[in-house]
Design an enzyme around this catalytic site. Structure first.
Site, PDB file in Angstrom:
ATOM      1  N   ASP A 253      -6.760   0.976   1.055  1.00 36.66           N
ATOM      2  CA  ASP A 253      -6.881   1.208   2.494  1.00 36.66           C
ATOM      3  C   ASP A 253      -8.245   0.691   2.946  1.00 36.66           C
ATOM      4  O   ASP A 253      -8.958   0.030   2.192  1.00 36.66           O
ATOM      5  CB  ASP A 253      -6.672   2.689   2.831  1.00 36.66           C
TER       6      ASP A 253
ATOM      7  N   LYS B 184       0.829  -1.200   0.000  1.00 32.92           N
ATOM      8  CA  LYS B 184       0.000   0.000   0.000  1.00 32.92           C
ATOM      9  C   LYS B 184       0.868   1.258   0.000  1.00 32.92           C
ATOM     10  O   LYS B 184       0.652   2.181  -0.797  1.00 32.92           O
ATOM     11  CB  LYS B 184      -0.929   0.011   1.219  1.00 32.92           C
TER      12      LYS B 184
END
Length: 279
Positions: free
Chosen positions: A167, A149
């Site tokens: 997320d 991420k």
């Protein structure tokens, strides 16, 4: 991609309401067209979407993203000005005094682990990359404190390389949208990448996150004041009546969001405009 993974993306989430039945027989092509239409609507709905971490260099963005774990971007932005003033290069982080850095990072939570990650990040950058952040995902994820991420955040926002940032908001909304039926962030990233054009990946991530913070809340989404209502299989998860939904909108553009959804902006209370968006 594994066939089982691919198939899982084309079944609706088991938590979707009855209204999702109209998409039960949706083909892959139909889903791709609907996903791209929703992406275009999100672009119109959230023209201000952007990376909310303050930075001026790729290294600053990497540091800020590492610090954002288990805290808000607002809190990180309160801490980083003093941090960035003291630590300007990878060598600065590599040679940092641990106690001094921990004191600076304490407000972000998990400050000892984050301090350790930043010092080790600086050391590895100095040792392997002459103090510069690499521009390849496989090299970034091998660095201390940087997962997939974080790497996609860096690639998309510092280097202009398209990346999908999964997320909690992105995971929740892509399931609600019926784009995926999956919890694993890496699988979601690859499945969404099959639906959306690569050039749009970075901005799509920001727009979905903004939508999750302002409209499609975890507990009670503002379905009746959502620009995606006509193409979302989870419509009805939250209140569909305009007045009730308008009160759930949050953030400085709450009234603009209502108007974009065809809802009277006067139904949005002043408190909603001033209310903090979901972290």
């Amino acid at each position: 991609m594994n066939d089982d993974v691919a198939r899982s993306a084309y079944s609706l989430p088991v938590t979707a309401p009855v209204s999702a039945s109209r998409y039960a027989g949706e083909t892959l092509l139909g889903r791709k067209r609907r996903a791209r239409k929703m992406a275009r609507v999100l672009a119109e709905t959230h023209p201000d979407a952007h990376c909310e971490l303050d930075f001026t260099t790729p290294l600053e963005l990497a540091v800020a993203t590492i610090l954002s774990a288990q805290t808000t971007d607002v809190r990180v932005n309160q801490v980083t000005p003093a941090l960035f003033k003291l630590y300007r290069s990878a060598a600065d982080y590599a040679g940092a005094d641990r106690a001094a850095m921990e004191t600076l990072l304490r407000p972000t939570g998990f400050f000892r682990a984050k301090t350790d990650s930043l010092i080790k990040l600086g050391q590895m950058l100095v040792e392997k990359y002459d103090g510069e952040l690499p521009r390849k995902l496989d090299q970034l994820v091998a660095l201390p404190g940087i997962g997939r991420k974080t790497a996609n955040v860096i690639l998309g926002n510092a280097f202009g390389v398209p990346g999908i940032t999964v997320d909690t908001h992105f995971r929740r909304l892509t399931n609600r949208f019926g784009w995926v039926a999956e919890d694993d962030p890496v699988k979601i990233e690859f499945l969404v990448a099959e639906l959306i054009e690569k050039r749009d990946w970075t901005m799509l991530s920001h727009r979905v996150i903004f939508h999750g913070r302002r409209v499609c809340h975890a507990r009670k989404p503002a379905c009746g004041a959502c620009t995606l209502a006509s193409v979302c299989p989870s419509y009805g998860t939250g209140p569909t009546e305009a007045a009730a939904a308008a009160k759930l909108l949050k953030g400085p553009r709450a009234r603009d969001l209502a108007e974009a959804a065809g809802v009277d902006p006067d139904l949005v209370p002043a408190a909603a405009v001033l209310a903090p968006e979901e972290p």
